[in-house]
Design a protein around this motif. Structure first.
Motif, mmCIF file in Angstrom:
data_model
loop_
_atom_site.group_PDB
_atom_site.id
_atom_site.type_symbol
_atom_site.label_atom_id
_atom_site.label_comp_id
_atom_site.label_asym_id
_atom_site.label_seq_id
_atom_site.Cartn_x
_atom_site.Cartn_y
_atom_site.Cartn_z
ATOM 1 N N MET A 1 0.839 -1.192 0.000
ATOM 2 C CA MET A 1 0.000 0.000 0.000
ATOM 3 C C MET A 1 0.879 1.248 0.000
ATOM 4 S SD MET A 1 -3.234 0.929 2.473
ATOM 5 C CE MET A 1 -2.271 1.022 3.970
ATOM 6 N N ASN A 2 0.546 2.227 -0.845
ATOM 7 C CA ASN A 2 1.342 3.433 -0.962
ATOM 8 C C ASN A 2 0.898 4.507 0.029
ATOM 9 O OD1 ASN A 2 3.084 2.609 -3.038
ATOM 10 N ND2 ASN A 2 1.553 3.074 -4.597
ATOM 11 N N ASN A 3 1.811 5.417 0.287
ATOM 12 C CA ASN A 3 1.576 6.548 1.166
ATOM 13 C C ASN A 3 1.444 7.805 0.315
ATOM 14 O OD1 ASN A 3 1.391 8.100 3.475
ATOM 15 N ND2 ASN A 3 3.614 8.272 3.742
ATOM 16 N N LYS A 4 0.403 8.602 0.541
ATOM 17 C CA LYS A 4 0.226 9.853 -0.196
ATOM 18 C C LYS A 4 0.902 11.004 0.546
ATOM 19 C CE LYS A 4 -4.287 8.768 -2.285
ATOM 20 N NZ LYS A 4 -5.722 9.193 -2.346
ATOM 21 N N ALA A 5 1.410 11.947 -0.227
ATOM 22 C CA ALA A 5 1.982 13.173 0.332
ATOM 23 C C ALA A 5 1.667 14.325 -0.615
ATOM 24 C CB ALA A 5 3.492 13.043 0.515
ATOM 25 N N ILE A 6 1.573 15.527 -0.078
ATOM 26 C CA ILE A 6 1.365 16.721 -0.898
ATOM 27 C C ILE A 6 2.566 17.634 -0.716
ATOM 28 C CG2 ILE A 6 -0.018 18.815 -1.226
ATOM 29 C CD1 ILE A 6 -2.480 17.181 -0.593
ATOM 30 N N LEU A 23 0.396 16.109 -5.702
ATOM 31 C CA LEU A 23 0.165 14.877 -4.944
ATOM 32 C C LEU A 23 1.136 13.810 -5.428
ATOM 33 C CD1 LEU A 23 -1.700 13.243 -2.956
ATOM 34 C CD2 LEU A 23 -3.038 12.633 -4.986
ATOM 35 N N ILE A 24 1.887 13.230 -4.515
ATOM 36 C CA ILE A 24 2.824 12.168 -4.874
ATOM 37 C C ILE A 24 2.544 10.940 -4.012
ATOM 38 C CG2 ILE A 24 4.607 13.824 -5.551
ATOM 39 C CD1 ILE A 24 6.065 13.116 -2.898
ATOM 40 N N THR A 25 3.067 9.820 -4.427
ATOM 41 C CA THR A 25 2.975 8.600 -3.627
ATOM 42 C C THR A 25 4.372 8.088 -3.332
ATOM 43 O OG1 THR A 25 2.766 7.221 -5.612
ATOM 44 C CG2 THR A 25 0.728 7.966 -4.564
ATOM 45 N N GLU A 26 4.497 7.442 -2.213
ATOM 46 C CA GLU A 26 5.773 6.883 -1.773
ATOM 47 C C GLU A 26 5.480 5.695 -0.866
ATOM 48 O OE1 GLU A 26 7.398 10.366 0.098
ATOM 49 O OE2 GLU A 26 6.340 10.003 1.983
ATOM 50 N N PRO A 27 6.457 4.858 -0.599
ATOM 51 C CA PRO A 27 6.198 3.711 0.279
ATOM 52 C C PRO A 27 5.864 4.158 1.708
ATOM 53 C CG PRO A 27 8.228 3.406 -0.973
ATOM 54 C CD PRO A 27 7.810 4.832 -1.168
ATOM 55 N N TYR A 98 0.719 8.818 6.173
ATOM 56 C CA TYR A 98 1.446 8.085 7.215
ATOM 57 C C TYR A 98 2.780 8.777 7.467
ATOM 58 C CZ TYR A 98 -1.893 4.267 6.556
ATOM 59 O OH TYR A 98 -3.047 3.516 6.474
ATOM 60 N N LEU A 99 3.151 8.880 8.744
ATOM 61 C CA LEU A 99 4.381 9.555 9.124
ATOM 62 C C LEU A 99 5.107 8.766 10.198
ATOM 63 C CD1 LEU A 99 1.836 11.988 9.522
ATOM 64 C CD2 LEU A 99 3.820 13.257 8.720
ATOM 65 N N VAL A 100 6.415 8.958 10.268
ATOM 66 C CA VAL A 100 7.216 8.375 11.339
ATOM 67 C C VAL A 100 7.678 9.495 12.261
ATOM 68 C CG1 VAL A 100 9.402 7.245 11.901
ATOM 69 C CG2 VAL A 100 7.995 6.379 10.035
ATOM 70 N N SER A 101 7.590 9.263 13.562
ATOM 71 C CA SER A 101 8.016 10.254 14.548
ATOM 72 C C SER A 101 8.779 9.561 15.665
ATOM 73 C CB SER A 101 6.790 10.967 15.129
ATOM 74 O OG SER A 101 7.150 11.778 16.230
ATOM 75 N N ASN A 102 9.716 10.316 16.252
ATOM 76 C CA ASN A 102 10.398 9.798 17.442
ATOM 77 C C ASN A 102 9.678 10.218 18.715
ATOM 78 O OD1 ASN A 102 11.010 12.507 17.707
ATOM 79 N ND2 ASN A 102 13.225 12.280 17.455
ATOM 80 N N GLY A 103 8.546 10.877 18.556
ATOM 81 C CA GLY A 103 7.735 11.290 19.697
ATOM 82 C C GLY A 103 7.994 12.693 20.177
ATOM 83 N N GLU A 104 9.069 13.319 19.700
ATOM 84 C CA GLU A 104 9.415 14.660 20.165
ATOM 85 C C GLU A 104 8.346 15.667 19.744
ATOM 86 O OE1 GLU A 104 13.052 17.941 19.847
ATOM 87 O OE2 GLU A 104 13.311 15.919 19.022
#
Length: 330
Positions: A1-6, A23-27, A98-104
């Motif tokens: 499944m792809n991830n959308k980003a603007i 609009l782009i898609t990425e893993p 979808y995003l990745v965060s270290n919680g900061e």
């Protein structure tokens, strides 16, 4: 499944257009130790983003990189002991599904006092901007007259209601008859003026404010502000929250000089950055939450559904298509 980003495709000249976004898609990213995977739930769309797109407001958005704003997201996967799957968090995050965060910087939010979306509006930066700017800069006193421009918008509608709680007589300006009616019915303003259909704003302000204007909460700038400031009383206070009427100008706006009025009426005109009030956010949010639960203030939201509609929602701000806070639900 792809991830959308603007991402920012062009720096806008004048009114932003759909072609300024891409609009782009990425893993979908994988998380490592100490990280969490977030799924965007609600995105705040705000006028100040226009300056970051053109580069006049720092830090600016870079071409080819995602835009960002205040977002509420759900924790989908966690390798961070401070966050659990299913929790909701809020922070300034990229426009991605979808995003990745270290919680900061992430702040946990719960649907106890209000719906999640309210934490982007009345219980978020929007409400806090109205609260601190009006109380700290406007310094309202019972019996004074407060005028709010952009009054049917996210910040203006809250500022006007707080003014009423402080005992002020409150007048708002808006761009449609429907919004004018909303100000007087839902938000409890004493008077409201449709600036688009009013041929002489100075005369309209004079009629609505027979005792002059003590506080002007300015969200728009331009001719509306010229008309209001002309009727300021001595020692009037003007919190400047925004100048949306000028954000898309391609030439330097012409406006009457305000300096003689500032001098001879002893006016205070002050802008602000909401981040400066960060140490007091919890106290401000608690008071807004209390007023909300007691029914002393209310709010409006315009919610568009679908990640792809983020550019449409943003452009809609400058076309007056929002009632209250503009939010995109993903």
């Amino acid at each position: 499944m792809n991830n959308k980003a603007i991402i920012l495709n062009n720096r806008p000249s004048g009114m932003p257009t759909a072609s300024d976004f891409k609009l782009i898609t990425e893993p979908i990213p994988q998380i490592g130790h100490g990280e969490i995977l977030l799924k965007t739930v609600y995105v705040s769309v705000d006028p100040y983003l226009r300056g970051k797109m053109s580069g006049t407001k720092t830090p600016r958005f870079e071409l080819g990189a995602p835009l960002s704003s205040k977002i509420i997201a759900e924790v989908m996967e966690s390798k961070n002991e401070n966050f659990s799957v299913g929790e909701h968090v809020s922070h300034y995050l990229d426009w991605k599904e979808y995003l990745v965060s270290n919680g900061e910087g992430l702040v946990k939010v719960e649907q106890t006092d209000a719906p999640l979306s309210a934490y982007l509006g009345v219980l978020g930066i929007t409400g806090l901007s109205a609260y601190f700017a009006l109380l700290d800069i406007g310094k309202p006193k019972a019996g004074e007259t407060l005028v709010v421009s952009g009054a049917a918008g996210a910040v203006g509608s809250i500022a006007g209601q707080i003014g009423k709680l402080m005992g002020c007589r409150v007048i708002g300006t808006a761009g449609t008859d429907e919004k004018v009616e909303l100000l007087k019915t839902k938000f409890g303003f004493d008077e409201a003026i449709n600036y688009k259909t009013t041929p002489d704003m100075k005369a309209a302000i004079a009629k609505a404010c027979p005792n002059g204007v003590d506080i002007y909460f300015d969200n728009v700038g331009g001719p509306v502000s010229d008309a209001v400031i002309a009727h300021m009383n001595n020692y009037g206070r003007i919190p400047v929250c925004g100048s949306i009427s000028n954000y898309n100008d391609t030439v330097e706006p012409m406006s009457p000089s305000l300096l003689p009025l500032v001098v001879y009426k002893f006016l205070t005109i002050q802008g602000f950055l909401i981040a400066d009030y960060a140490p007091r956010f919890l106290k401000g949010t608690a008071r807004l939450s209390s007023w909300l639960k007691e029914g002393k203030i209310t709010y409006s939201e315009t919610i568009l559904e679908g990640f792809d509609r983020l550019p449409e929602a943003f452009i809609g701000l400058f076309e007056g298509r929002n009632e209250g806070k503009m939010i995109v639900k993903i």
